[in-house]
Design a protein around this motif. Sequence first.
Motif, short mmCIF file in Angstrom:
data_model
loop_
_atom_site.label_atom_id
_atom_site.label_comp_id
_atom_site.label_asym_id
_atom_site.label_seq_id
_atom_site.Cartn_x
_atom_site.Cartn_y
_atom_site.Cartn_z
N ASN A 1 0.83 -1.21 0.00
CA ASN A 1 0.00 0.00 0.00
C ASN A 1 0.86 1.26 0.00
O ASN A 1 0.52 2.26 -0.64
N GLN A 2 2.00 1.20 0.73
CA GLN A 2 2.88 2.37 0.76
C GLN A 2 3.49 2.64 -0.61
O GLN A 2 3.65 3.79 -1.02
N GLU A 3 3.85 1.57 -1.31
CA GLU A 3 4.43 1.73 -2.64
C GLU A 3 3.42 2.24 -3.64
O GLU A 3 3.74 2.97 -4.57
N LEU A 4 2.16 1.82 -3.44
CA LEU A 4 1.11 2.26 -4.34
C LEU A 4 0.74 3.72 -4.09
O LEU A 4 0.24 4.42 -4.97
N GLY A 5 0.93 4.19 -2.84
CA GLY A 5 0.56 5.55 -2.50
C GLY A 5 -0.90 5.61 -2.13
O GLY A 5 -1.58 4.60 -1.90
N ALA A 6 -1.44 6.78 -2.10
CA ALA A 6 -2.84 6.98 -1.72
C ALA A 6 -3.74 6.34 -2.76
O ALA A 6 -3.46 6.35 -3.95
#
Length: 228
Positions: A213-218
């Motif tokens: 999720n962090q790599e994907l961003g918001a």
Amino acid sequence: MINSANTDGGLRERKRAATRTAITAVARSMTAARGLSGFTVEEVCEEAGISRRTFFNYFHSKEDAVIGSFSDELPEDALEAFNQNPSPTPDSISGTLLAALHVLTVTLMERSSISRTEVQQFIAAITAEPQLLARLTLEGEARERQFAALVAAREGLDPGHPEVMTATVVFGAVSKKTAQQFFSEDNSRPYRGILEQNLNAARKLFAQPLATNQELGANPLETTKDPA
């Protein structure tokens, strides 16, 4: 000692496959040359050396003969070997499914008598009769469902299980691409080698981790709160 029942069954299976292949080859050749309306079932029978009754034991129509039959392409012993699942996994595909699909596909192709000429006849028949494209699409969908049912039965899962559906779609796409490469005019490589290369390429892709999720961003679909 050789089991005579198995021998007789294998002989009948080979004879049935040979007859089906002969009918299909003639129907495709005639369709490519004259179109579907340019020949009769009787002419197919005469060219294939069979009776009208035999033709209809295999196919319901000329269109069916051109498309071919999926069920006759699956020898009983190959299916029996495929269905042996030594490591069933509850609510998931087993760790032996890919290997079993690989063996089944190679076995079917190496036993098949289909030639590059016959594939070209099929393409020519479809080109001559574009109406067969719709039929071919429906047949492809039916075969995909049959394939999913085959995998589901081996794995003890529902055909609609996400892992069954993904396995059949991905493996089906790889095997289809492999067949296109194998039957291309400039190919000299064996089917087994092409399939293994393509499967290993797919394995490398799907062995990669998904983004966090962090790599994907918001999440762009997430609604922002009204500061008011």
